[in-house]
Enzyme design. Structure first.
Site, short mmCIF file in Angstrom:
data_model
loop_
_atom_site.label_atom_id
_atom_site.label_comp_id
_atom_site.label_asym_id
_atom_site.label_seq_id
_atom_site.Cartn_x
_atom_site.Cartn_y
_atom_site.Cartn_z
N ALA A 293 3.08 6.08 -2.67
CA ALA A 293 4.26 6.88 -3.02
C ALA A 293 4.41 7.00 -4.53
CB ALA A 293 5.51 6.26 -2.41
N GLY B 270 0.82 -1.21 0.00
CA GLY B 270 0.00 0.00 0.00
C GLY B 270 0.85 1.26 0.00
N CYS B 271 1.93 1.24 0.76
CA CYS B 271 2.81 2.41 0.86
C CYS B 271 3.53 2.66 -0.47
CB CYS B 271 3.80 2.23 2.00
SG CYS B 271 2.98 2.05 3.60
N THR B 272 3.89 1.59 -1.15
CA THR B 272 4.54 1.73 -2.46
C THR B 272 3.56 2.32 -3.47
OG1 THR B 272 6.05 -0.10 -2.00
CG2 THR B 272 5.70 0.47 -4.32
#
Length: 155
Positions: free
Chosen positions: A48, A43-45
């Protein structure tokens, strides 16, 4: 979450290049300040990469994008390199800044409770006032929603 209309807490944190970034030095600019749990997780990738893809639009709106997690500056450098990110990532290993923004909280996963980062985003205006806030962010379409809100706020 901090309330819309309140002054954003000041902070000074190191970015991925170990350069100190302070809120006071960004006065006069719109800031999209987003908090995410961990570098290089799915999710963070996605989040970003989507902010990176939208950088030109945010630049056109005079907005700076700052991502914050508890990861080290080295971890941020690796994440940026692996994903070809062009956004600035700030490191808050003590979680002090995240606590001041009310995004460091008790979380539950598979029945276990632990302290962690609640995926959240704030828009801060050029005077340092919080103009929009999202908590428990779902990554899908979030970058677009933030951009639309920024356009509305700049009216």
């Amino acid at each position: 979450m901090l309330e819309v209309g309140t002054t954003a807490p000041d902070f000074c944190l190191s970015n991925q290049d170990d350069v100190e970034i302070c809120l006071r030095d960004l006065r006069g600019k719109w800031i999209v300040l987003y908090f995410y749990p961990k570098d290089s997780t799915p999710g963070c990738t996605t989040e970003a990469c989507e902010f990176t893809s939208a950088m030109d639009d945010y630049d056109d709106l005079g907005a700076i994008i700052l991502g914050v997690s508890a990861d080290s500056t080295q971890s941020h450098r690796n994440f940026i390199e692996r994903q070809s990110l062009s956004i600035t990532l700030l490191s808050d290993p003590t979680t002090q800044m995240m606590q001041s923004y009310a995004v460091w909280a008790m979380k539950k996963n598979y029945g276990k409770e632990y302290m962690g980062i609640v995926r959240s985003t704030y828009i801060i205006d050029p005077k340092g006032i919080i103009k929009a806030a999202w908590s428990n962010v779902k990554v899908k379409d979030h970058v677009e929603k933030v951009k639309e809100e920024l356009v509305t706020l700049q009216g």
